[in-house]
Design a protein around this motif. Structure first.
Motif, PDB file in Angstrom:
ATOM      1  N   ALA A  31     -40.302 -51.664  26.301  1.00 54.59           N
ATOM      2  CA  ALA A  31     -41.708 -52.072  26.231  1.00 54.59           C
ATOM      3  C   ALA A  31     -42.360 -51.566  24.949  1.00 54.59           C
ATOM      4  N   ALA A  32     -42.025 -50.324  24.565  1.00 52.69           N
ATOM      5  CA  ALA A  32     -42.580 -49.757  23.335  1.00 52.69           C
ATOM      6  C   ALA A  32     -42.085 -50.515  22.109  1.00 52.69           C
ATOM      7  N   SER A  33     -40.848 -50.915  22.143  1.00 51.23           N
ATOM      8  CA  SER A  33     -40.289 -51.678  21.031  1.00 51.23           C
ATOM      9  C   SER A  33     -41.035 -52.991  20.843  1.00 51.23           C
ATOM     10  N   ILE A  34     -41.277 -53.676  21.940  1.00 53.74           N
ATOM     11  CA  ILE A  34     -41.957 -54.968  21.891  1.00 53.74           C
ATOM     12  C   ILE A  34     -43.432 -54.800  21.523  1.00 53.74           C
ATOM     13  N   ALA A  35     -44.116 -53.888  22.191  1.00 58.94           N
ATOM     14  CA  ALA A  35     -45.561 -53.753  22.015  1.00 58.94           C
ATOM     15  C   ALA A  35     -45.965 -52.987  20.763  1.00 58.94           C
ATOM     16  N   LEU A  36     -45.157 -51.999  20.386  1.00 58.54           N
ATOM     17  CA  LEU A  36     -45.554 -51.105  19.297  1.00 58.54           C
ATOM     18  C   LEU A  36     -44.735 -51.310  18.030  1.00 58.54           C
ATOM     19  N   GLY A  37     -43.660 -52.083  18.137  1.00 57.92           N
ATOM     20  CA  GLY A  37     -42.837 -52.344  16.967  1.00 57.92           C
ATOM     21  C   GLY A  37     -41.963 -51.179  16.546  1.00 57.92           C
ATOM     22  N   ILE A  38     -41.680 -50.274  17.472  1.00 59.17           N
ATOM     23  CA  ILE A  38     -40.804 -49.160  17.130  1.00 59.17           C
ATOM     24  C   ILE A  38     -39.386 -49.484  17.589  1.00 59.17           C
ATOM     25  N   ASP A  39     -38.420 -48.858  16.979  1.00 55.45           N
ATOM     26  CA  ASP A  39     -37.026 -49.095  17.312  1.00 55.45           C
ATOM     27  C   ASP A  39     -36.750 -48.630  18.741  1.00 55.45           C
ATOM     28  N   GLU A  40     -36.198 -49.530  19.557  1.00 55.51           N
ATOM     29  CA  GLU A  40     -35.947 -49.234  20.971  1.00 55.51           C
ATOM     30  C   GLU A  40     -35.006 -48.041  21.158  1.00 55.51           C
ATOM     31  N   GLY A  41     -33.919 -48.011  20.394  1.00 55.56           N
ATOM     32  CA  GLY A  41     -32.961 -46.911  20.504  1.00 55.56           C
ATOM     33  C   GLY A  41     -33.572 -45.583  20.106  1.00 55.56           C
ATOM     34  N   ARG A  42     -34.344 -45.597  19.049  1.00 54.74           N
ATOM     35  CA  ARG A  42     -35.013 -44.369  18.598  1.00 54.74           C
ATOM     36  C   ARG A  42     -36.025 -43.895  19.641  1.00 54.74           C
ATOM     37  N   ALA A  43     -36.764 -44.842  20.230  1.00 52.72           N
ATOM     38  CA  ALA A  43     -37.736 -44.486  21.264  1.00 52.72           C
ATOM     39  C   ALA A  43     -37.031 -43.879  22.479  1.00 52.72           C
ATOM     40  N   LEU A  44     -35.944 -44.508  22.917  1.00 47.16           N
ATOM     41  CA  LEU A  44     -35.210 -43.993  24.077  1.00 47.16           C
ATOM     42  C   LEU A  44     -34.645 -42.608  23.779  1.00 47.16           C
ATOM     43  N   ASP A  45     -34.047 -42.433  22.619  1.00 48.99           N
ATOM     44  CA  ASP A  45     -33.505 -41.116  22.255  1.00 48.99           C
ATOM     45  C   ASP A  45     -34.587 -40.050  22.264  1.00 48.99           C
ATOM     46  N   ALA A  46     -35.762 -40.383  21.720  1.00 49.87           N
ATOM     47  CA  ALA A  46     -36.860 -39.415  21.666  1.00 49.87           C
ATOM     48  C   ALA A  46     -37.353 -39.078  23.076  1.00 49.87           C
ATOM     49  N   LEU A  47     -37.435 -40.074  23.948  1.00 50.12           N
ATOM     50  CA  LEU A  47     -37.856 -39.823  25.325  1.00 50.12           C
ATOM     51  C   LEU A  47     -36.844 -38.952  26.062  1.00 50.12           C
ATOM     52  N   LEU A  48     -35.562 -39.256  25.890  1.00 52.59           N
ATOM     53  CA  LEU A  48     -34.517 -38.471  26.557  1.00 52.59           C
ATOM     54  C   LEU A  48     -34.481 -37.035  26.028  1.00 52.59           C
ATOM     55  N   GLU A  49     -34.691 -36.881  24.737  1.00 52.51           N
ATOM     56  CA  GLU A  49     -34.729 -35.537  24.142  1.00 52.51           C
ATOM     57  C   GLU A  49     -35.883 -34.733  24.736  1.00 52.51           C
ATOM     58  N   ARG A  50     -37.038 -35.371  24.901  1.00 54.69           N
ATOM     59  CA  ARG A  50     -38.181 -34.672  25.495  1.00 54.69           C
ATOM     60  C   ARG A  50     -37.902 -34.335  26.955  1.00 54.69           C
ATOM     61  N   ALA A  67     -43.208 -38.889  23.486  1.00 56.18           N
ATOM     62  CA  ALA A  67     -42.315 -38.546  22.388  1.00 56.18           C
ATOM     63  C   ALA A  67     -43.022 -38.811  21.063  1.00 56.18           C
ATOM     64  N   ARG A  68     -42.539 -38.121  20.054  1.00 55.36           N
ATOM     65  CA  ARG A  68     -42.995 -38.365  18.689  1.00 55.36           C
ATOM     66  C   ARG A  68     -41.939 -39.226  18.010  1.00 55.36           C
ATOM     67  N   VAL A  69     -42.402 -40.294  17.371  1.00 57.88           N
ATOM     68  CA  VAL A  69     -41.469 -41.195  16.696  1.00 57.88           C
ATOM     69  C   VAL A  69     -41.988 -41.535  15.307  1.00 57.88           C
ATOM     70  N   PRO A  70     -41.096 -41.559  14.330  1.00 56.86           N
ATOM     71  CA  PRO A  70     -41.498 -41.925  12.976  1.00 56.86           C
ATOM     72  C   PRO A  70     -41.994 -43.376  12.923  1.00 56.86           C
ATOM     73  N   GLY A  71     -42.913 -43.610  12.003  1.00 56.80           N
ATOM     74  CA  GLY A  71     -43.374 -44.971  11.775  1.00 56.80           C
ATOM     75  C   GLY A  71     -44.688 -45.321  12.442  1.00 56.80           C
ATOM     76  N   LEU A  72     -45.181 -44.480  13.322  1.00 61.21           N
ATOM     77  CA  LEU A  72     -46.474 -44.744  13.947  1.00 61.21           C
ATOM     78  C   LEU A  72     -47.580 -44.096  13.127  1.00 61.21           C
ATOM     79  N   ASP A  73     -48.761 -44.714  13.146  1.00 64.59           N
ATOM     80  CA  ASP A  73     -49.888 -44.115  12.432  1.00 64.59           C
ATOM     81  C   ASP A  73     -50.939 -43.560  13.385  1.00 64.59           C
ATOM     82  N   ARG A  74     -50.720 -43.754  14.687  1.00 64.52           N
ATOM     83  CA  ARG A  74     -51.631 -43.211  15.700  1.00 64.52           C
ATOM     84  C   ARG A  74     -50.904 -43.124  17.033  1.00 64.52           C
ATOM     85  N   VAL A  75     -51.491 -42.423  17.981  1.00 68.72           N
ATOM     86  CA  VAL A  75     -50.917 -42.337  19.323  1.00 68.72           C
ATOM     87  C   VAL A  75     -51.103 -43.685  20.011  1.00 68.72           C
TER      88      VAL A  75
END
Length: 154
Positions: A31-50, A67-75
Motif C-alpha cells: 500500500a505504501a509503495s502504491i500510495a507514497l511511491g516508495i520501494d515496496e521491498g525497502r518499505a517491508l525491510d524497514a518495517l520488519l527491522e523495526r 519506519a524511516r525510509v529514504p526518499g520521503l520529504d514528510r511523514v
C-alpha cells in the motif's frame, strides 16, 4: 496534528486474505509503495527491522507499524484493515486487524514522534476502532480521521 493530512485515500486498504504478521506488513508495504511511491521491498525491510526491536501492536486489535525510509520529504501514512485478524505479538496478545502505518524521512525526529503520538492516541478510542471496523468505503475510513468530523460509519 490532523491525522487525515498524513493519509491519502490511495493509502487506505480494506481487505483481508493474510494469515500472518509478515503478510500483514507486506500488505502495508505494498500500500505504501502504491500510495507514497516508495520501494515496496525497502518499505517491508524497514518495517520488519523495526518490528525486530519490539512489536508495534498496541492492543485492542491495533498496530502502528512505523519506519524511516529514504526518499520521503514528510511523514506519511497508510491504513490497512484486515478482514481476519492475525497474531501480532501485541501487548495484550490479541490479534490485529487495524494497521495504521507511518513512514518518515530518515531525518524526521520530532515530526515522526508527534505523528506516532497522535495516531496512538486516536487509535485508543473504542468508538473510533469500532467505526473503522464498520466503515464500508475508503472515503468513510478517511472521513473518520478528519479532525472534528462527526464519527459515522457510512
Amino acid at each position: 496534528m490532523d491525522i487525515a493530512d498524513l493519509l491519502s485515500s490511495g493509502g487506505i486498504v480494506l481487505r483481508g486474505g493474510v494469515s500472518s504478521k509478515r503478510q500483514a506488513l507486506h500488505t502495508v508495504a505494498e500500500a505504501a509503495s502504491i500510495a507514497l511511491g516508495i520501494d515496496e521491498g525497502r518499505a517491508l525491510d524497514a518495517l520488519l527491522e523495526r518490528e525486530a526491536l519490539g512489536s508495534t501492536g498496541l492492543g485492542s486489535g491495533v498496530a502502528v507499524p512505523h519506519a524511516r525510509v529514504p526518499g520521503l520529504d514528510r511523514v506519511c501514512a497508510v491504513f490497512v484493515r484486515l478482514d481476519t485478524p492475525v497474531a501480532y505479538e501485541s501487548v495484550d496478545d490479541r490479534p490485529v486487524d487495524l494497521l495504521f502505518a507511518l513512514f518518515a524521512p530518515v531525518n524526521a525526529g520530532a515530526e515522526h514522534l508527534r505523528a506516532l503520538a497522535a495516531v496512538s492516541r486516536a487509535m485508543r478510542s473504542p468508538q473510533l476502532r469500532e467505526h473503522l471496523r464498520q466503515a464500508r468505503t475508503v472515503d468513510a475510513v478517511r472521513a473518520l480521521f478528519v479532525k472534528d468530523a462527526p464519527v459515522a460509519a457510512a
